[in-house]
Enzyme design. Structure first.
Site, PDB file in Angstrom:
ATOM      1  N   PHE A 146      39.165  30.559  31.183  1.00  0.00           N
ATOM      2  CA  PHE A 146      38.026  31.362  31.626  1.00  0.00           C
ATOM      3  C   PHE A 146      38.552  32.443  32.556  1.00  0.00           C
ATOM      4  CE2 PHE A 146      34.742  32.867  34.403  1.00  0.00           C
ATOM      5  CZ  PHE A 146      33.717  33.138  33.510  1.00  0.00           C
ATOM      6  N   ASP A 231      45.858  33.819  37.357  1.00  0.00           N
ATOM      7  CA  ASP A 231      44.476  34.059  37.760  1.00  0.00           C
ATOM      8  C   ASP A 231      44.109  32.988  38.783  1.00  0.00           C
ATOM      9  OD1 ASP A 231      41.739  34.137  38.057  1.00  0.00           O
ATOM     10  OD2 ASP A 231      41.315  34.464  35.927  1.00  0.00           O
ATOM     11  N   LYS A 260      36.551  36.176  44.171  1.00  0.00           N
ATOM     12  CA  LYS A 260      35.691  35.153  44.764  1.00  0.00           C
ATOM     13  C   LYS A 260      35.847  35.053  46.280  1.00  0.00           C
ATOM     14  CE  LYS A 260      34.291  32.832  40.639  1.00  0.00           C
ATOM     15  NZ  LYS A 260      35.012  32.530  39.425  1.00  0.00           N
TER      16      LYS A 260
HETATM   17  C1  LIG Z   1      34.981  33.464  38.230  1.00  0.00           C
HETATM   18  C2  LIG Z   1      36.276  33.701  37.561  1.00  0.00           C
HETATM   19  C3  LIG Z   1      36.601  34.957  37.026  1.00  0.00           C
HETATM   20  C4  LIG Z   1      35.607  36.092  36.954  1.00  0.00           C
HETATM   21  O1  LIG Z   1      35.153  36.512  38.195  1.00  0.00           O
HETATM   22  P1  LIG Z   1      33.793  37.375  38.300  1.00  0.00           P
HETATM   23  O2  LIG Z   1      33.774  37.809  39.730  1.00  0.00           O
HETATM   24  O3  LIG Z   1      32.668  36.467  37.940  1.00  0.00           O
HETATM   25  O4  LIG Z   1      33.948  38.504  37.352  1.00  0.00           O
HETATM   26  C5  LIG Z   1      37.864  35.123  36.489  1.00  0.00           C
HETATM   27  N1  LIG Z   1      38.743  34.121  36.480  1.00  0.00           N
HETATM   28  C6  LIG Z   1      38.473  32.906  36.981  1.00  0.00           C
HETATM   29  C7  LIG Z   1      39.510  31.836  36.949  1.00  0.00           C
HETATM   30  C8  LIG Z   1      37.224  32.642  37.527  1.00  0.00           C
HETATM   31  O5  LIG Z   1      36.933  31.433  37.981  1.00  0.00           O
END
Ligand SMILES: *Cc1c(COP(=O)(O)O)cnc(C)c1O
Length: 405
Positions: A146, A231, A260
């Protein structure tokens, strides 16, 4: 009486449902205030937040240092765009680069934008530095990843709900099973510019890879002149007991993607962090964002970095995480628990209800969590939660599992 039997709650939900697009399926809780690890709804009921906005509220709702920085910046300057310098951008980028042990920062807003930016940087690096012929680059990703919701990102998702009806898709990605370094090695060829991974897969259910996986990926990337992009948007910034989840395996990537919690629960703030020989491939006009690195976000982000430098929240996540995992282990109705630090994916015996049903029962008992993939619940409370509050949540969880309504 259920949560929605209250008139104020029912009316607020009805207004949301009428005017807000239905791209989420929220629990029937209408937040009106929050502080620390607690959310208060519009009827004055209090809930222990065990989701923390998917780690965006790692330091608790309205952390006093973060809100103070935001208030001060609101009274100074909030947005000038990157057409001009601001006195907040340099200090933020310097502090974040130092935290990451890298040279440079590309500030963006949402997590998905950081991922998109990293893909562009990796492709440009492949063309300009590695010498991959134009428009032939590939990036190796993991199955069940994700990374966000944009068109390019869903192009390498294998979630049919995320993709269905949204094509045509962006080419140039190869997915291999998460945790399988042999498959990853086989997928790399001379056109591979990057490997993009979550060190621990969050939305997939808090999947922790085998211990040799990330070190092997690191070696493969180095040996094949491929960028290792991690990520850490959900796993990073103290959640797992380290500043970066990669540290659990002694791995240093070429590029960190952060988001985040970087925005302190106040503003959207994301970043790509890497050395100059990588981020330096971007020249004026080749990439940008009107809001990226704005003074308000930079002031908040600088404060978040300074909070992380104390190590207090990393230590809390380690200690309280051990407490949480001890509480979940052996609980009746729980079939598996995964995770690190204050982050747990919990599989529920299907005989007791779906993840969504259990999360509803938990909300009625004052604990907020989110289900993922049907039978999994995720516990990721703000790192300001106390051991006693975790015990209280575990009592409620046991009661929700034992109940039929
Ligand atoms: C939440 C998330 C994203 C996307 O972030 P948004 O601010 O919602 O665009 C990307 N990678 C990971 C691992 C995430 O948990």
């Amino acid at each position: 009486m259920t949560l929605v039997d209250h008139a104020g709650t029912a009316a607020a939900i009805e207004l949301d449902n009428r005017y807000a697009a239905h791209n989420y399926s929220p629990l029937p809780v209408v937040a009106a205030a929050a502080e620390g690890a607690w959310i208060t709804d519009i009827e004055g009921r209090r809930y222990l937040d065990c989701l923390a906005a998917y780690s965006a509220v790692n330091f608790g709702h309205r952390h006093p240092l973060i809100t103070a920085a935001a208030h001060a910046q609101l009274d100074t300057v909030t947005l000038v765009s990157r057409a001009f310098h601001s006195d907040r951008l340099g200090p933020f980028c310097a502090a974040l680069a130092r935290l990451c042990g890298k040279d440079m920062v590309l500030p963006m807003n949402s997590g998905a934008e950081a991922v998109e930016s990293a893909i562009k940087v990796a492709r440009k690096w492949g063309t300009d530095v590695k010498g991959v012929p134009v428009d032939t680059a590939n990036i190796v990703v993991a199955q069940n990843n994700f990374h966000g919701r944009t068109t390019t990102i869903i192009s390498f998702s294998d979630d049919p709900v995320a993709r269905g009806g949204f094509g045509p898709f962006t080419p140039g990605f190869r997915a291999v099973p998460f945790g399988d370094a042999d498959a990853l090695a086989a997928a790399i060829d001379e056109h591979t510019v990057a490997v993009l991974l979550e060190p621990i897969q969050g939305e997939a259910g808090i999947i922790v890879p085998p211990d040799d996986f990330l070190p092997r990926v690191r070696r493969l990337c180095t040996d094949n002149d491929v960028l290792m992009i991690v990520d850490e948007i959900q796993s990073g910034l103290a959640r797992t007991g380290r500043t970066f989840a990669c540290e659990h395996w002694g791995v240093v990537p070429d590029m960190y993607l952060l988001g985040k919690a970087l925005g302190g629960g106040v503003v959207p703030l994301s970043a790509v962090v890497a050395d100059r020989h990588i981020l330096g491939v971007l020249h004026p006009g080749e990439h940008g964002s009107t809001f990226g690195g704005n003074p308000l976000a930079a002031a908040v982000g600088t404060t978040v970095v300074s909070i992380l430098q104390t190590g207090e929240y990393q230590d809390r996540a380690t200690e309280l995480g051990a407490h949480l995992h001890a509480g979940l282990a052996g609980m009746a109705g729980v079939t598996a628990v995964r995770g690190k630090g204050l982050w747990a994916g919990v599989d529920i015996d299907p005989g007791l209800g779906t993840g969504k049903q259990i999360s509803l029962r938990l909300a009625e008992r004052g604990v907020l969590v989110k289900d993922t993939h049907g039978q999994t619940l995720r516990f990721a409370p703000p790192l300001v939660i106390t051991a006693a509050e975790i015990d209280w949540a575990m009592d409620r969880f046991a009661a929700a599992l034992a109940s039929t309504s």
